[in-house]
Design an enzyme around this catalytic site. Structure first.
Site, PDB file in Angstrom:
ATOM      1  N   SER A 117       0.851  -0.796   0.074  1.00 30.46           N
ATOM      2  CA  SER A 117      -0.298   0.087  -0.173  1.00 30.46           C
ATOM      3  C   SER A 117       0.853   1.647   0.051  1.00 30.46           C
ATOM      4  O   SER A 117       1.781   0.933   0.856  1.00 30.46           O
ATOM      5  CB  SER A 117      -0.501  -0.039   0.997  1.00 30.46           C
ATOM      6  OG  SER A 117      -1.572   1.064   1.182  1.00 30.46           O
ATOM      7  N   TYR A 141      -1.866   0.100   9.677  1.00 27.52           N
ATOM      8  CA  TYR A 141      -2.531  -0.183   8.970  1.00 27.52           C
ATOM      9  C   TYR A 141      -0.767  -0.719   7.345  1.00 27.52           C
ATOM     10  O   TYR A 141      -1.012  -1.678   7.498  1.00 27.52           O
ATOM     11  CB  TYR A 141      -3.786   0.514   8.347  1.00 27.52           C
ATOM     12  CG  TYR A 141      -3.468   0.016   6.712  1.00 27.52           C
ATOM     13  CD1 TYR A 141      -4.217  -1.639   6.383  1.00 27.52           C
ATOM     14  CD2 TYR A 141      -3.230   0.319   5.746  1.00 27.52           C
ATOM     15  CE1 TYR A 141      -3.693  -2.267   5.161  1.00 27.52           C
ATOM     16  CE2 TYR A 141      -3.271   0.259   4.272  1.00 27.52           C
ATOM     17  CZ  TYR A 141      -3.531  -1.028   4.137  1.00 27.52           C
ATOM     18  OH  TYR A 141      -4.103  -1.501   2.846  1.00 27.52           O
ATOM     19  N   LYS A 145       1.869  -3.279   6.658  1.00 28.08           N
ATOM     20  CA  LYS A 145       2.410  -3.998   5.039  1.00 28.08           C
ATOM     21  C   LYS A 145       3.675  -3.149   5.055  1.00 28.08           C
ATOM     22  O   LYS A 145       4.674  -4.561   4.940  1.00 28.08           O
ATOM     23  CB  LYS A 145       1.532  -2.848   4.626  1.00 28.08           C
ATOM     24  CG  LYS A 145      -0.403  -2.968   3.821  1.00 28.08           C
ATOM     25  CD  LYS A 145      -0.589  -4.259   2.896  1.00 28.08           C
ATOM     26  CE  LYS A 145      -1.932  -4.412   3.564  1.00 28.08           C
ATOM     27  NZ  LYS A 145      -1.989  -5.372   2.479  1.00 28.08           N
TER      28      LYS A 145
HETATM   29  N1  UFG Z   1     -12.911  11.675   2.307  1.00 29.43           N
HETATM   30  C1  UFG Z   1     -13.778  12.690   2.481  1.00 29.43           C
HETATM   31  N2  UFG Z   1     -14.768  12.766   2.783  1.00 29.43           N
HETATM   32  C2  UFG Z   1     -15.136  11.091   3.127  1.00 29.43           C
HETATM   33  C3  UFG Z   1     -14.152  10.344   2.843  1.00 29.43           C
HETATM   34  C4  UFG Z   1     -13.280  10.235   2.307  1.00 29.43           C
HETATM   35  O1  UFG Z   1     -13.088  13.912   2.704  1.00 29.43           O
HETATM   36  O2  UFG Z   1     -16.234  11.101   3.403  1.00 29.43           O
HETATM   37  C5  UFG Z   1     -11.640  11.934   1.880  1.00 29.43           C
HETATM   38  C6  UFG Z   1     -10.207  11.665   2.664  1.00 29.43           C
HETATM   39  O3  UFG Z   1      -9.761  12.723   3.459  1.00 29.43           O
HETATM   40  C7  UFG Z   1      -8.730  11.356   1.898  1.00 29.43           C
HETATM   41  C8  UFG Z   1      -9.709  11.336   0.607  1.00 29.43           C
HETATM   42  O4  UFG Z   1     -11.088  11.516   0.187  1.00 29.43           O
HETATM   43  O5  UFG Z   1      -7.890  12.820   1.805  1.00 29.43           O
HETATM   44  C9  UFG Z   1      -9.349   9.862   0.223  1.00 29.43           C
HETATM   45  O6  UFG Z   1      -9.760   9.012   1.106  1.00 29.43           O
HETATM   46  P1  UFG Z   1     -10.444   7.226   1.075  1.00 29.43           P
HETATM   47  O7  UFG Z   1     -10.947   7.005   2.405  1.00 29.43           O
HETATM   48  O8  UFG Z   1     -11.411   6.463  -0.138  1.00 29.43           O
HETATM   49  O9  UFG Z   1      -9.248   7.117   0.853  1.00 29.43           O
HETATM   50  P2  UFG Z   1      -7.637   7.380   2.304  1.00 29.43           P
HETATM   51  O10 UFG Z   1      -6.533   7.911   0.715  1.00 29.43           O
HETATM   52  O11 UFG Z   1      -7.554   7.117   3.143  1.00 29.43           O
HETATM   53  O12 UFG Z   1      -7.046   5.295   1.618  1.00 29.43           O
HETATM   54  C10 UFG Z   1      -6.424   5.279   0.436  1.00 29.43           C
HETATM   55  C11 UFG Z   1      -6.039   3.960   1.085  1.00 29.43           C
HETATM   56  C12 UFG Z   1      -6.068   3.238   2.044  1.00 29.43           C
HETATM   57  C13 UFG Z   1      -4.822   3.423   2.028  1.00 29.43           C
HETATM   58  C14 UFG Z   1      -4.105   4.515   2.131  1.00 29.43           C
HETATM   59  C15 UFG Z   1      -3.221   5.197   2.767  1.00 29.43           C
HETATM   60  O13 UFG Z   1      -7.373   3.404   0.569  1.00 29.43           O
HETATM   61  O14 UFG Z   1      -5.826   1.513   2.416  1.00 29.43           O
HETATM   62  O15 UFG Z   1      -5.401   5.175   0.565  1.00 29.43           O
HETATM   63  O16 UFG Z   1      -3.208   6.484   2.604  1.00 29.43           O
HETATM   64  F1  UFG Z   1      -3.826   3.041   3.397  1.00 29.43           F
END
Ligand code: UFG
Length: 329
Positions: A117, A141, A145
């Site tokens: 990841s 998490y 990994k």
């Molecule tokens: N976000 C929002 N509102 C929400 C959900 C997410 O604004 O309700 C934003 C988050 O803050 C982030 C972006 O949308 O900036 C993407 O968020 P996600 O939760 O979709 O994905 P992440 O970037 O947090 O997660 C991904 C992978 C994980 C990994 C992570 C590492 O899904 O498995 O990147 O940063 F660990």
């Protein structure tokens, strides 16, 4: 090749199982169905409801099915939960994975593809991220990994394993060929949540942070279509023939999009209004994450074909609109 797909009923795993089933490979699935969905699997695929760390059961499956390679998608992947309940993550993602590797060793299976990841990089000092960017995870998490990446390195150095660790950036979208897509309970990822608002299933989506040092103040992420991720796994299988092979490869597009761009694209693809709520930053979110995809192109000859934001969201929207209750629709 006979390929054991651990966590094959999950989101990314099931897309990969479908890609393997197109041939010439033969997938066999192990999944404990804690988060996976049996309905996500193609008909007629051998399926075993087992924990990945159950050494005896895994060893007998490896032998019975004449498995030559293992793909491992069976990790817990909620970043926030990993902070609240680290032991759950260390037990499943590290300890159980080590037992899986032990079962492989006992059965003489030496080819392994690991779902790593972007979370192993934490908050990078420089962008774009490359495979040489220092890995400094900021949550359990990401640490789990990285722990497995390091264990794999040690095993490959001893010529006990050949592996490709694929570091995914933001997996997104839904299959372009099969009726499968993203169905997490609970759902925390941005694109499915925005689709659910457009469908009227949720009143609004929160934008976590509007004061980031980015062009529109919201976080930038490198979204990769899940079918493109599946293709990379198939290509990676061809690189496991030499004992001791160790490859770490980012799966990314190099082009990040903001939270607001994601929401606008869902609005335009669905022709629906999406109500947003400006909320504080989510702890642990880096402002910007995107990676140079050069190594994936050079080594795997992988190029994302469906990972422009429009295609990702078109496929996600079709899946959610046709399956408003996911696999229970
Ligand atoms: N976000 C929002 N509102 C929400 C959900 C997410 O604004 O309700 C934003 C988050 O803050 C982030 C972006 O949308 O900036 C993407 O968020 P996600 O939760 O979709 O994905 P992440 O970037 O947090 O997660 C991904 C992978 C994980 C990994 C992570 C590492 O899904 O498995 O990147 O940063 F660990």
């Amino acid at each position: 090749m006979n390929v054991l797909v651990v966590g094959g009923a999950g989101y990314i795993g099931s897309h990969c199982v479908h890609a393997l089933a197109e041939g010439p490979h033969r997938p066999v699935v192990v999944d404990n169905l804690v988060y996976g969905h049996k309905a996500a699997l193609p008909q007629g695929i051998p399926f075993y409801n087992n924990n990945l760390g159950n050494k005896n059961a895994i060893s007998s499956i490896l032998q019975k099915e004449s498995i030559e390679a293992v793909m491992h998608f069976g990790a817990y992947a909620y970043v926030g939960e990993s902070v609240e309940d680290p032991l759950k993550y260390y037990i499943n993602n590290v300890a159980e994975t080590l037992y899986l590797l032990e079962a492989m060793q006992a059965s003489g299976v030496t080819k392994f593809i690991f779902s790593s990841s972007c979370a192993t990089y934490g908050t990078p000092d420089q962008l774009p991220i490359t495979e040489e960017t220092p890995q400094k995870p900021i949550n359990p998490y990401g640490q789990t990994k990285l722990d497995i990446e390091q264990a794999l390195k040690a095993l490959a150095t001893q010529k006990q394993l050949s592996f490709v660790a694929l570091r995914y950036f933001n997996a997104a979208g839904a299959s372009l060929k099969h009726p499968i897509g993203e169905d997490h309970t609970p759902e925390t990822h941005l694109i499915p949540l925005v689709c659910e608002v457009a469908l009227g299933k949720r009143p609004h989506v929160s934008i976590f942070g509007t004061d980031y040092p980015t062009p529109d103040g919201t976080c930038l992420r490198d979204y990769v279509h899940v079918d493109d991720l599946a293709t990379a796994h198939i290509l990676a299988l061809d690189h496991l023939n030499t004992p001791g092979t160790q490859l770490f490869i980012n799966l990314s597009t190099g082009k990040p999009y903001s939270v607001r761009e994601v929401i606008q694209t869902v609005e335009s693809v669905s022709s629906k209004r999406v109500t947003t709520l400006e909320a504080p930053r989510r702890p642990g979110d880096p402002a910007t994450l995107y990676a140079d995809p050069t190594r994936a192109k050079q080594i795997l000859n992988w190029q994302p074909k469906h990972s422009d934001l429009g295609s990702i969201i078109q496929s996600a929207w079709s899946w959610h609109a046709q399956h408003p209750n996911g696999f229970h629709s």
